[in-house]
Design a protein around this motif. Structure first.
Motif, mmCIF file in Angstrom:
data_model
loop_
_atom_site.group_PDB
_atom_site.id
_atom_site.type_symbol
_atom_site.label_atom_id
_atom_site.label_comp_id
_atom_site.label_asym_id
_atom_site.label_seq_id
_atom_site.Cartn_x
_atom_site.Cartn_y
_atom_site.Cartn_z
ATOM 1 N N LEU A 24 0.820 -1.221 0.000
ATOM 2 C CA LEU A 24 0.000 0.000 0.000
ATOM 3 C C LEU A 24 0.852 1.269 0.000
ATOM 4 O O LEU A 24 0.560 2.210 -0.745
ATOM 5 N N ASP A 27 2.530 1.562 -3.371
ATOM 6 C CA ASP A 27 1.534 1.903 -4.381
ATOM 7 C C ASP A 27 1.170 3.385 -4.310
ATOM 8 O O ASP A 27 1.003 4.042 -5.339
ATOM 9 N N PHE A 28 1.045 3.921 -3.100
ATOM 10 C CA PHE A 28 0.732 5.342 -2.924
ATOM 11 C C PHE A 28 1.849 6.208 -3.512
ATOM 12 O O PHE A 28 1.591 7.142 -4.267
ATOM 13 N N SER A 141 -1.794 3.550 -10.944
ATOM 14 C CA SER A 141 -1.382 2.637 -9.873
ATOM 15 C C SER A 141 -0.519 1.500 -10.397
ATOM 16 O O SER A 141 -0.681 1.048 -11.530
ATOM 17 N N THR A 144 -2.297 -1.885 -6.731
ATOM 18 C CA THR A 144 -3.733 -2.015 -6.476
ATOM 19 C C THR A 144 -4.459 -0.926 -7.261
ATOM 20 O O THR A 144 -3.836 0.040 -7.690
ATOM 21 N N LEU A 146 -6.727 0.886 -5.901
ATOM 22 C CA LEU A 146 -7.254 1.750 -4.849
ATOM 23 C C LEU A 146 -7.055 3.239 -5.131
ATOM 24 O O LEU A 146 -8.005 4.023 -5.071
#
Length: 186
Positions: A24, A27-28, A141, A144, A146
């Motif tokens: 996460l 990915d951010f 991304s 993910t 997201l």
């Protein structure tokens, strides 16, 4: 900059949670780094080398300008280092990231089931590489979906794949031409 207490707290969590957190956080960072490379004209010239691929296959993920690679990997590894996960978690993340980079650039047309709503898949990422109008500057991304959903850059027509890939302006075809492309006067 590193917080010993944060790193100790992260390392005290189960391995699977450390890996999920690494995915996460990476990915951010990758989402925003990737988006900036698209939206800042000077940086786009470096990233355009990656997008100059007109036929997607598993090797397409390996084409990138050395300046972009240095910036991208440096920013991600700095964030992951500051997080302080265990070496085992970091090894798992690096393996996951390398395999996913190969898979998402491949022509692997398999049904991903509900995973396609969570993870970046080949079809999702192929739309990012499309030179077709509705898909340009979407799907930033890396791991993910997201952050594309959160920040309004999600584009995923599930019924078909893109018809055309590459940049809207042709880049030089040679290695040296692409290496020096971002430095040319404009």
């Amino acid at each position: 900059m590193a917080s010993d207490s944060l790193q100790a707290a992260i390392q005290s969590t189960p391995l699977w949670l450390q890996v999920a957190l690494l995915i996460l956080v990476a990915d951010f960072v990758l989402y925003w780094e990737h988006r900036v490379f698209h939206e800042v004209r000077r940086l786009w010239l470096f990233h355009a080398v990656h997008h100059s691929v007109e036929t997607m296959d598993w090797l397409a993920g390996s084409r990138a300008h050395v300046v972009q690679i240095f910036i991208e990997r440096g920013l991600v590894m700095l964030a992951l280092y500051l997080l302080g996960a265990s070496k085992e978690a970091l090894d798992i993340y690096v393996t996951f990231a390398a395999l996913q980079a190969i898979i998402i650039h491949s022509n692997l047309n398999v049904p991903w089931g509900p995973l396609k709503y969570l993870l970046v898949t080949p079809q999702f990422h192929h739309w990012h590489h499309s030179s077709e109008k509705p898909a340009i500057d979407t799907n930033y991304s890396a791991h993910t979906v997201l952050f594309d959903r959160l920040f309004g850059t999600y584009h995923f027509p599930k019924a078909h794949w893109p018809a055309e890939y590459g940049t809207t302006q042709k880049l030089p075809g040679s290695y040296l031409g692409q290496l020096f492309y971002p430095f040319r006067r404009r």
